[in-house]
Design a protein around this motif. Structure first.
Motif, short mmCIF file in Angstrom:
data_model
loop_
_atom_site.label_atom_id
_atom_site.label_comp_id
_atom_site.label_asym_id
_atom_site.label_seq_id
_atom_site.Cartn_x
_atom_site.Cartn_y
_atom_site.Cartn_z
N PHE A 1 -59.21 20.38 -17.65
CA PHE A 1 -57.90 19.94 -18.17
C PHE A 1 -57.26 21.04 -19.00
CE2 PHE A 1 -61.23 17.95 -20.89
CZ PHE A 1 -61.02 18.65 -22.07
N VAL A 2 -55.93 20.98 -19.05
CA VAL A 2 -55.13 21.86 -19.91
C VAL A 2 -54.23 20.96 -20.73
CG1 VAL A 2 -53.44 23.71 -20.01
CG2 VAL A 2 -55.17 23.71 -18.19
N LEU A 3 -54.45 20.92 -22.03
CA LEU A 3 -53.79 19.94 -22.88
C LEU A 3 -52.39 20.36 -23.28
CD1 LEU A 3 -56.71 18.95 -25.28
CD2 LEU A 3 -56.05 17.88 -23.12
N ASP A 4 -51.52 19.37 -23.38
CA ASP A 4 -50.21 19.54 -24.02
C ASP A 4 -50.43 19.41 -25.52
OD1 ASP A 4 -47.69 19.38 -25.09
OD2 ASP A 4 -47.10 17.58 -23.99
N ASP A 5 -50.51 20.54 -26.22
CA ASP A 5 -50.91 20.50 -27.63
C ASP A 5 -49.93 19.75 -28.52
OD1 ASP A 5 -53.20 21.92 -27.10
OD2 ASP A 5 -52.25 23.87 -27.41
N ASP A 6 -48.69 19.58 -28.05
CA ASP A 6 -47.74 18.83 -28.86
C ASP A 6 -48.15 17.36 -28.98
OD1 ASP A 6 -46.16 21.03 -29.32
OD2 ASP A 6 -44.82 20.64 -27.63
N GLU A 7 -48.72 16.82 -27.91
CA GLU A 7 -49.09 15.40 -27.90
C GLU A 7 -50.59 15.17 -28.02
OE1 GLU A 7 -46.98 12.58 -25.39
OE2 GLU A 7 -45.90 14.26 -24.50
N ILE A 8 -51.39 15.96 -27.32
CA ILE A 8 -52.85 15.77 -27.29
C ILE A 8 -53.50 17.03 -27.85
CG2 ILE A 8 -54.85 15.27 -25.86
CD1 ILE A 8 -52.80 13.01 -25.93
N SER A 9 -54.19 16.88 -28.98
CA SER A 9 -54.78 18.05 -29.64
C SER A 9 -56.23 18.31 -29.24
CB SER A 9 -54.71 17.88 -31.16
OG SER A 9 -55.41 16.71 -31.56
N GLU A 10 -56.90 17.32 -28.65
CA GLU A 10 -58.30 17.48 -28.28
C GLU A 10 -58.66 16.46 -27.21
OE1 GLU A 10 -62.75 17.57 -30.42
OE2 GLU A 10 -60.94 17.13 -31.60
N ALA A 11 -59.56 16.82 -26.33
CA ALA A 11 -60.06 15.88 -25.32
C ALA A 11 -61.48 16.27 -24.95
CB ALA A 11 -59.17 15.87 -24.09
N MET A 12 -62.21 15.32 -24.42
CA MET A 12 -63.60 15.57 -24.03
C MET A 12 -64.02 14.58 -22.95
SD MET A 12 -65.67 13.86 -27.25
CE MET A 12 -64.55 14.46 -28.52
N TRP A 13 -64.93 15.01 -22.11
CA TRP A 13 -65.59 14.11 -21.17
C TRP A 13 -66.89 13.64 -21.81
CZ3 TRP A 13 -62.99 12.48 -17.05
CH2 TRP A 13 -61.98 13.29 -16.52
N VAL A 14 -67.15 12.34 -21.79
CA VAL A 14 -68.37 11.83 -22.41
C VAL A 14 -69.11 10.92 -21.44
CG1 VAL A 14 -67.51 11.96 -24.78
CG2 VAL A 14 -67.16 9.86 -23.47
N SER A 15 -70.43 11.06 -21.44
CA SER A 15 -71.29 10.10 -20.76
C SER A 15 -71.48 8.90 -21.68
CB SER A 15 -72.63 10.73 -20.43
OG SER A 15 -73.34 11.01 -21.63
#
Length: 293
Positions: free
Chosen positions: A244-258
């Protein structure tokens, strides 16, 4: 225990739209609502008999439950009603309490959510959008009429989509919006724009916020969400490429989790989940396979 609120079931309260202009609410029981909060005792919505209603400027007909007519009232002044333990409880807090009661909380959820939604609309739409005149409640509080041009103005609901996304390893995408409190993570979501379907909005919002390309998009359910005036429409989807490539204006962090990683992060406080009673929590728990603490 099933903590979902059976939102795919018919309404419990007969809203009686055909009676709204004619019904005599003199003997109706009242739900008290103000500023997004509802009078409740330990998560149970208080229904006041006519003799105990507070002074109020706005009354909204909610419908009929058995032999009882029900209204929502917005009090004018300070409150000291409802008995020991009664307090004005924010709807966000109540939704979690209703969820914990499962099907037994469905009726109170319906009353509280409707009362908050319609009273918030009245508060934010006091004037005619065309001429600026002060409007007046009509049709049991479900319409505001402009006395100048005689136009009727109706409550609005803004549709929004929320998407629970998994990858090829059945990991869940969890994202942190820039304006959220620290460590709070949930699914990607956004408002539907004019000229697009719900499904198109889901694809667009996810692409804009993360660059991910969805497939197998399926409808999962919906929930009234009057914060301030939405209905949240839930979807599930998968991605082939998890990069993924985040839109830093709206989403500052993301992760895939099991599921195991979710457990660990919740335990150490680095991931705060959506509250019980929300469709975001429901989508997460359906993937997880059980109720989350």
């Amino acid at each position: 225990m099933n903590r979902h609120l059976l939102l795919d079931q018919p309404l419990i309260i007969d809203r009686g739209s055909e009676r709204r202009e004619l019904v005599d609410t003199t003997h109706a029981h009242a739900v008290v609502v103000r500023d997004g909060a509802v009078l409740a005792i330990d998560g149970d919505v208080v229904e006041l008999p006519p003799s105990e209603r507070p002074a109020h400027g706005l009354e909204i007909y909610l419908g009929r439950d058995g032999e009882h007519e029900l209204v929502a009232v917005v009090p004018d002044g300070p409150l000291d009603i409802g008995g020991p333990g009664a307090r004005m409880t924010p709807l966000r807090e109540l939704l979690g309490m209703f969820a914990a009661r499962g099907a037994d909380g469905a009726r109170d959820r319906e009353l509280a959510t409707t009362a908050v939604a319609i009273s918030a609309w009245h508060a934010s739409h006091p004037r005619c959008a065309l001429c600026g005149s002060a409007t007046e409640p009509r049709m049991g509080g479900w319409v505001r009429r402009c006395p100048t041009d005689q136009r009727d103005h109706y409550p609005r609901t803004d549709p929004a989509v929320i998407v629970a996304i998994t990858d090829g390893e059945d990991r869940m995408l969890m994202a942190h919006a820039s304006h959220w409190s620290a460590n709070r993570f949930s699914h990607l979501a956004g408002y539907v724009e004019p000229g697009e379907s719900l499904e198109q909005a889901a694809h667009r919002e996810v692409a804009e916020e993360s660059g991910l390309v969805l497939h197998d998009l399926t409808y999962a359910g919906s929930q009234p969400w009057p914060f301030p005036a939405s209905v949240m429409v839930g979807f599930r989807a998968r991605v082939d490429d998890p990069a993924f490539v985040l839109d830093d204006d709206e989403i500052s962090e993301a992760m895939w989790v099991s599921r195991a990683e979710l457990d660990a992060r919740v335990a150490d406080g680095t991931l705060v989940l959506a509250p019980p009673g929300s469709i975001a929590r429901r989508l997460l728990e359906e993937w997880y396979g059980s109720t989350l603490p």
